[in-house]
Design a protein around this motif. Structure first.
Motif, short mmCIF file in Angstrom:
data_model
loop_
_atom_site.label_atom_id
_atom_site.label_comp_id
_atom_site.label_asym_id
_atom_site.label_seq_id
_atom_site.Cartn_x
_atom_site.Cartn_y
_atom_site.Cartn_z
N UNK A 263 36.24 47.76 34.88
CA UNK A 263 37.50 47.83 35.62
C UNK A 263 37.35 48.76 36.81
N UNK A 264 37.62 48.23 38.00
CA UNK A 264 37.46 48.98 39.24
C UNK A 264 38.84 49.27 39.83
N UNK A 265 39.18 50.55 39.95
CA UNK A 265 40.45 50.96 40.54
C UNK A 265 40.24 51.26 42.02
N UNK A 266 40.85 50.46 42.89
CA UNK A 266 40.73 50.65 44.33
C UNK A 266 41.75 51.68 44.82
N UNK A 267 41.44 52.34 45.92
CA UNK A 267 42.36 53.31 46.50
C UNK A 267 43.63 52.65 47.00
N UNK A 268 43.50 51.43 47.52
CA UNK A 268 44.64 50.70 48.05
C UNK A 268 44.65 49.29 47.48
N UNK A 269 45.85 48.84 47.11
CA UNK A 269 45.96 47.49 46.59
C UNK A 269 45.63 46.43 47.62
N UNK A 270 46.02 46.68 48.88
CA UNK A 270 45.73 45.71 49.93
C UNK A 270 44.22 45.60 50.18
N UNK A 271 43.51 46.73 50.06
CA UNK A 271 42.06 46.70 50.23
C UNK A 271 41.41 45.88 49.12
N UNK A 272 41.87 46.10 47.89
CA UNK A 272 41.33 45.33 46.77
C UNK A 272 41.54 43.84 46.98
N UNK A 273 42.74 43.48 47.41
CA UNK A 273 43.05 42.07 47.61
C UNK A 273 42.16 41.46 48.70
N UNK A 274 41.93 42.22 49.75
CA UNK A 274 41.09 41.73 50.85
C UNK A 274 39.64 41.55 50.39
N UNK A 325 50.20 38.07 42.88
CA UNK A 325 49.34 36.89 42.84
C UNK A 325 48.13 37.21 41.96
N UNK A 326 47.88 36.38 40.98
CA UNK A 326 46.75 36.59 40.08
C UNK A 326 45.75 35.48 40.30
N UNK A 327 44.59 35.84 40.79
CA UNK A 327 43.54 34.86 41.06
C UNK A 327 42.37 35.12 40.12
N UNK A 328 41.97 34.10 39.41
CA UNK A 328 40.88 34.22 38.44
C UNK A 328 39.81 33.19 38.79
N UNK A 329 38.57 33.65 38.93
CA UNK A 329 37.50 32.66 38.96
C UNK A 329 36.50 33.02 37.88
N UNK A 330 35.97 31.98 37.27
CA UNK A 330 35.08 32.22 36.15
C UNK A 330 33.94 31.23 36.14
N UNK A 331 32.85 31.69 35.53
CA UNK A 331 31.67 30.87 35.34
C UNK A 331 31.46 30.76 33.84
N UNK A 332 31.42 29.55 33.32
CA UNK A 332 31.31 29.34 31.88
C UNK A 332 30.00 28.64 31.57
N UNK A 333 29.23 29.26 30.70
CA UNK A 333 27.96 28.68 30.25
C UNK A 333 28.00 28.63 28.73
N UNK A 334 28.31 27.47 28.16
CA UNK A 334 28.38 27.36 26.70
C UNK A 334 29.49 28.23 26.14
N UNK A 335 29.13 29.12 25.22
CA UNK A 335 30.10 30.01 24.59
C UNK A 335 30.21 31.36 25.31
N UNK A 341 38.95 38.95 37.84
CA UNK A 341 40.37 38.76 38.17
C UNK A 341 41.01 40.12 38.39
N UNK A 342 42.17 40.11 39.03
CA UNK A 342 42.86 41.35 39.35
C UNK A 342 43.91 41.65 38.29
N UNK A 343 44.04 42.94 37.98
CA UNK A 343 45.01 43.41 36.99
C UNK A 343 45.91 44.43 37.66
N UNK A 344 47.22 44.24 37.53
CA UNK A 344 48.14 45.20 38.12
C UNK A 344 48.04 45.21 39.63
N UNK A 345 48.29 46.37 40.23
CA UNK A 345 48.33 46.45 41.68
C UNK A 345 47.00 46.76 42.32
N UNK A 346 46.14 47.55 41.63
CA UNK A 346 44.93 48.02 42.31
C UNK A 346 43.66 47.90 41.47
N UNK A 347 43.71 47.21 40.36
CA UNK A 347 42.56 47.13 39.46
C UNK A 347 41.93 45.75 39.54
#
Length: 553
Positions: A263-274, A325-335, A341-347
């Motif tokens: 989990x990465x906490x950014x200083x600014x939520x807008x920076x994380x989104x960018x 806005x919650x954006x999730x991208x994932x790569x699935x290989x078998x199991x 994905x982003x959690x909350x405002x800045x994570x």
């Protein structure tokens, strides 16, 4: 201490904190004797003295006894029993019933639902002798019971148990719950949003606590948790204590599912989104990320962290989830699934999910937990390295020239990589797409990926062709063979170089030449920054062509 990764190090100046934590843990609880027909017969004799009553009818009666005892107990103690319907999520049904009292300990809810399970059936001959004890060919849907328990160390724990012998069970818990309680006990600052610590938390302290879950001592804690509840709160409705003791009924435990997140906490939520949106845009095509999902909510994220002088943060508290806005991208290989994905405002969360730990190839028994987490941590770091390599790709001055030259491997001379040939381009594209595969890729998987891109049949491009093309990439040190296996992995530097080529060709050369050969009409009113750059580059390229006397065909 967290294993460093390229992505976090590259964005270190933008981060306010980082922590790794084990998320969802699912353990299987099984009775070893109950896994074979002979074992079931032996256990039944220990329980009843002989096997004269071992038949389908008495097995069903044991399931009925389980249900009657449980309903009577819950009615007496005032514990609600909720019948789950098909498609309903059990944890959502449990949320309204979670005790508000932080000192509450014990069972607070039982949810029942039907699910498939391996049920024993007994065959006897005309003389009444047992001829076979076997699982039914098609697992029937039978009643399962979900015991929702509040534990002093692990918080909300769910035990799922089948009503039929040998009463197989699963224990479901979350590592964030344990970290939250440890933080409260040690008076550390931790602000929790769902299953994530967010802004306002002391991330260094949280990270130190969360690191304890990846140590061998966690195995003992989990075993103590299982022993604390599974016999006295769940199995007791099927077998009273005296019956458990007489038949020597004892569970053993194995790991079924695991989740590990960074989990990465950014200083600014807008920076994380960018940063996150650019990462998706730049890596989606090279890494073949087809599963990108956006759940829309509020469009504005917090610009800054809390100012001084505002209300102090409590030691531990849960905050309401903001619907950004919650954006999730994932790569699935078998199991195995790798996702960001982003959690909350800045994570920003990077997560490895093992839907069945057998794919980690490190064993499943509980004693292997540390090794399983180690492998997942290696996958997470490698995934972030691959994503970062694709996100910030570059080529040095002589890369294309070196690639096109032949190489020598022992006494074998290999041709260079001519990227003007479509086959080589498809191979490079396929290798980059397979670079996120946790355990590496095989020749057959590479051949299949190239076939899809080139529109060829398996006969036209086989594993032998893939082996030849891969040997050329190995000669250029873009990929390497995994020691002791027949799998291959792309080096981060190789991914970076190959992605740079793909971006240069698909995002620069092709759009520019297309615009020069077929000039566009009136430009649209609203243009993205990239489109504006393309327009200016095309105009300058046209003037350059006029100067040197080159006409577009």
């Amino acid at each position: 201490m967290n294993t460093p990764d390229d992505f976090s190090q590259y964005h270190a100046e933008l981060l306010d904190g980082i922590y790794d934590c084990v998320d969802r843990i699912v353990l299987n609880a099984f009775f070893p004797l109950g896994q074979t027909g002979g074992g079931m017969r032996s256990w039944w004799r220990s329980l009843h003295g002989d096997d004269s009553q071992l038949d389908d009818k008495h097995l069903r009666e044991m399931a009925g006894t389980f249900s009657r005892r449980l309903h009577a107990f819950c009615a007496k103690q005032g514990i609600p029993i909720v019948e789950a319907q098909s498609g309903e999520r059990k944890h959502e049904l449990a949320e309204p019933h979670v005790p508000k009292d932080p000192t509450f300990r014990g069972l607070f809810l039982v949810i029942t639902g039907n699910a498939p399970a391996p049920i024993w059936e007994v065959e006897r001959n005309a003389a009444g002798q047992i001829t076979e004890i076997r699982h039914r060919k098609n697992w029937p849907f039978v009643k399962h019971y979900y015991f929702h328990i509040m534990d002093r160390e692990w918080g909300h724990v769910t035990i799922r148990m089948c009503g039929y012998p040998p009463f197989g069970a699963q224990l479901i818990l979350n590592g964030h719950e344990w970290v939250e309680r440890e933080a409260r006990r040690k008076c550390l600052t931790a602000v929790k949003d769902g299953n994530c610590f967010v802004e306002g938390s002391d991330f260094d302290a949280v990270n130190r606590l969360a690191a304890k879950l990846q140590r061998p001592e966690t195995i003992g804690r989990l075993r103590e948790l299982c022993e604390r509840w599974i016999y006295s709160t769940c199995l007791c409705f099927a077998l009273v204590h005296e019956e458990q003791k007489r038949s020597a009924f004892a569970y053993q435990y194995s790991v079924f599912q695991l989740e590990l997140s960074r989990n990465l906490l950014f200083l600014r939520g807008t920076t994380m989104n960018e940063v996150y949106q650019k990462l998706i845009d730049r890596t989606r095509a090279p890494l073949d990320l087809k599963q990108v999902k956006t759940i829309f909510g509020f469009s504005h994220r917090p610009h800054k962290s809390a100012k001084r002088g505002r209300e102090a943060v409590q030691v531990v508290k849960a905050v309401e989830a903001h619907s950004y806005d919650l954006t999730v991208f994932k790569v699935k290989w078998g199991n195995l699934t790798l996702k960001i994905y982003d959690k909350g405002g800045r994570v920003l969360r990077v997560e490895v999910v093992a839907h069945n730990v057998k794919d980690l190839r490190a064993g499943k028994v509980l004693d292997k937990l540390s090794e399983l987490l180690k492998r997942m941590r290696e996958m997470l770091v490698r995934f972030l390295g691959t994503v970062q390599a694709a996100h910030v790709a570059f080529l040095d001055g002589g890369a294309f020239e070196r690639w096109s030259k032949p190489t020598q491997r022992g006494t074998r001379r290999l041709a260079g990589i001519d990227l003007n040939k479509a086959r080589n381009r498809h191979v490079v594209d396929a290798v980059v797409a397979l670079s996120t595969r946790p355990g590496g890729f095989t020749l057959a998987q590479l051949a299949e990926a190239v076939q899809q891109r080139a529109g060829r049949s398996a006969k036209a491009y086989s594993s032998r062709n893939a082996a030849y093309d891969l040997a050329k990439l190995k000669g250029k040190k873009l990929v390497h063979r995994v020691k002791g296996s027949r799998r291959y992995k792309a080096d981060p530097s190789g991914v970076r170089a190959m992605c740079a080529y793909l971006i240069l060709r698909d995002k620069v050369i092709k759009p520019l030449l297309a615009g020069v050969v077929r000039p566009f009409g009136r430009a649209p009113k609203n243009q993205s920054p990239v489109d504006q750059h393309y327009v200016r580059l095309r105009e300058e390229l046209n003037r350059t062509f006029e100067t040197i006397g080159l006409a577009a065909a």
